[in-house]
Design a protein around this motif. Structure first.
Motif, PDB file in Angstrom:
ATOM      1  N   MET A   1       0.842  -1.189   0.000  1.00 23.59           N
ATOM      2  CA  MET A   1       0.000   0.000   0.000  1.00 23.59           C
ATOM      3  C   MET A   1       0.873   1.232   0.000  1.00 23.59           C
ATOM      4  O   MET A   1       2.086   1.139   0.045  1.00 23.59           O
ATOM      5  N   SER A   2       0.245   2.400  -0.061  1.00 18.47           N
ATOM      6  CA  SER A   2       1.032   3.615  -0.074  1.00 18.47           C
ATOM      7  C   SER A   2       0.242   4.767   0.517  1.00 18.47           C
ATOM      8  O   SER A   2      -0.980   4.734   0.624  1.00 18.47           O
ATOM      9  N   GLU A  62      -0.073  17.032   4.166  1.00 19.99           N
ATOM     10  CA  GLU A  62      -1.343  16.334   3.947  1.00 19.99           C
ATOM     11  C   GLU A  62      -1.058  15.060   3.163  1.00 19.99           C
ATOM     12  O   GLU A  62      -0.359  15.086   2.149  1.00 19.99           O
ATOM     13  N   LEU A  63      -1.604  13.938   3.647  1.00 18.97           N
ATOM     14  CA  LEU A  63      -1.389  12.636   3.026  1.00 18.97           C
ATOM     15  C   LEU A  63      -2.730  11.961   2.759  1.00 18.97           C
ATOM     16  O   LEU A  63      -3.660  12.065   3.562  1.00 18.97           O
ATOM     17  N   GLU A  64      -2.815  11.243   1.639  1.00 21.75           N
ATOM     18  CA  GLU A  64      -3.995  10.431   1.335  1.00 21.75           C
ATOM     19  C   GLU A  64      -3.640   8.961   1.484  1.00 21.75           C
ATOM     20  O   GLU A  64      -2.634   8.488   0.947  1.00 21.75           O
ATOM     21  N   VAL A  65      -4.470   8.223   2.233  1.00 29.29           N
ATOM     22  CA  VAL A  65      -4.214   6.817   2.526  1.00 29.29           C
ATOM     23  C   VAL A  65      -4.742   5.952   1.383  1.00 29.29           C
ATOM     24  O   VAL A  65      -5.864   6.156   0.909  1.00 29.29           O
ATOM     25  N   ARG A  66      -3.938   4.986   0.940  1.00 30.81           N
ATOM     26  CA  ARG A  66      -4.337   4.119  -0.170  1.00 30.81           C
ATOM     27  C   ARG A  66      -4.802   2.732   0.287  1.00 30.81           C
ATOM     28  O   ARG A  66      -5.394   2.001  -0.504  1.00 30.81           O
ATOM     29  N   ALA A  67      -4.496   2.337   1.524  1.00 29.07           N
ATOM     30  CA  ALA A  67      -4.944   1.046   2.053  1.00 29.07           C
ATOM     31  C   ALA A  67      -4.936   1.119   3.575  1.00 29.07           C
ATOM     32  O   ALA A  67      -4.219   1.923   4.165  1.00 29.07           O
ATOM     33  N   ASP A 151       4.492  12.523  -4.381  1.00 27.28           N
ATOM     34  CA  ASP A 151       5.279  11.345  -4.012  1.00 27.28           C
ATOM     35  C   ASP A 151       4.398  10.273  -3.382  1.00 27.28           C
ATOM     36  O   ASP A 151       3.399  10.574  -2.709  1.00 27.28           O
ATOM     37  N   LEU A 152       4.786   9.018  -3.589  1.00 22.35           N
ATOM     38  CA  LEU A 152       4.100   7.875  -2.994  1.00 22.35           C
ATOM     39  C   LEU A 152       5.028   7.205  -1.992  1.00 22.35           C
ATOM     40  O   LEU A 152       6.150   6.822  -2.338  1.00 22.35           O
ATOM     41  N   LEU A 153       4.547   7.057  -0.767  1.00 23.89           N
ATOM     42  CA  LEU A 153       5.311   6.401   0.290  1.00 23.89           C
ATOM     43  C   LEU A 153       4.780   4.982   0.455  1.00 23.89           C
ATOM     44  O   LEU A 153       3.636   4.772   0.876  1.00 23.89           O
TER      45      LEU A 153
END
Length: 305
Positions: A1-2, A62-67, A151-153
């Motif tokens: 996930m990211s 600000e971050l958006e959760v992918r999973a 960017d994707l973490l």
């Protein structure tokens, strides 16, 4: 996930335990400047000490959760919300796919730490993902660049990892609003006793010209002895340049230095200094090597097993 970076503040860096074993080639270790806050972020999630996390200077992220997964936030006091609902500091919390995490700007302290269950994933450079901008090492792309929007973490999808949230007990959370008294161990150079006491006798102000390489201090100038050769530099070393204004070296320090060393900051006080904003006041007090060793052993037993 990211986690996708939607907005990024002044300086958001991927850090881990540091790039060890390369100082003889001039490469500084890097890693978090506040090891206490970073260690708690990983411990809240059951992570191995030193797993990659984010060091967020001042906030504004600000971050958006992918999973679905679990995150932990420690360090600087700042407003944090998940889908608009406030989050406590120094705690772990569950996040679900599609949610947005917003971190406002720090009200006390300088740097927050955000960890993910299992740690963030990036390709190591010289054995570490620690971001070192000056040497162009580490970070997501391996070139020492801070995070930017888009960017994707990458991290593990561990939504069911814990039954509930948890927080760090109050006695272990620093109060970043207080002016700290920082402990100093003796240094190798022949400063007079008068000059050593001058460090402890006055208050010092943190200069705006401070960064991850070192904290510059302002006060009544000290007088340093002459130095004929350079020495290896450790984190927390207190250099006194010709202007008499001390510099306390941090994680991104150089590996060698020629300025006289008045002392070395207690290893568990370095992070507290790194959290002090520009123009804030600090004081110093003498400490023994034996006590510092005992304190550090206890810290490592607790966080590293």
């Amino acid at each position: 996930m990211s986690l996708q970076v939607i907005a990024c503040g002044p300086l958001c860096l991927l850090q881990d335990g540091g790039r060890q074993g390369w100082q003889h080639l001039g490469v500084s270790p890097g890693g978090p400047v506040d090891k206490h806050a970073a260690a708690w972020a990983n411990r809240l999630l059951g992570n191995t000490s030193g797993l990659p996390l984010l060091e967020i200077a001042l906030g504004g992220v600000e971050l958006e959760v992918r999973a679905d997964t679990w995150l932990a936030l420690t360090g600087a006091e700042l407003p944090a919300t998940l889908e608009g609902e406030p989050l406590p500091g120094w705690s772990r919390f569950r996040v679900r796919a599609g949610q947005r995490l917003k971190l406002g700007f720090a009200r006390a302290g300088q740097r927050a730490y955000l960890a993910a269950a299992g740690g963030f994933v990036a390709q190591p450079i010289l054995g570490s993902v620690a971001t070192q901008a000056r040497e162009k090492l580490g970070g997501l792309a391996g070139n020492g660049q801070p995070l930017v929007a888009g960017d994707l973490l990458e991290c593990a999808a561990l939504g069911g990892h814990f039954a509930h949230g948890a927080s760090v007990p109050w006695p272990y959370r620093p109060d970043y609003r207080e002016s700290p008294i920082l402990r100093v161990l003796p240094g190798p150079d022949a400063f007079s006793e008068e000059q050593r006491q001058a460090l402890f006798a006055q208050g010092w102000q943190v200069s705006p010209q401070s960064d991850r390489m070192g904290v510059r201090l302002r006060g009544e100038a000290l007088s340093a002895p002459r130095r004929q050769w350079s020495l290896g530099i450790v984190e927390g070393a207190i250099q006194v340049p010709p202007d008499g204004q001390p510099i306390v070296l941090l994680a991104d320090r150089q590996s060698m230095g020629g300025y006289p060393l008045l002392g070395v900051l207690h290893p568990l006080d370095i992070g507290r200094l790194a959290q002090c904003p520009a123009h804030s006041a600090v004081r110093f007090a003498p400490a023994s090597v034996e006590q510092a060793q005992a304190d550090l052993r206890a810290f490592l037993r607790f966080f590293c097993g």
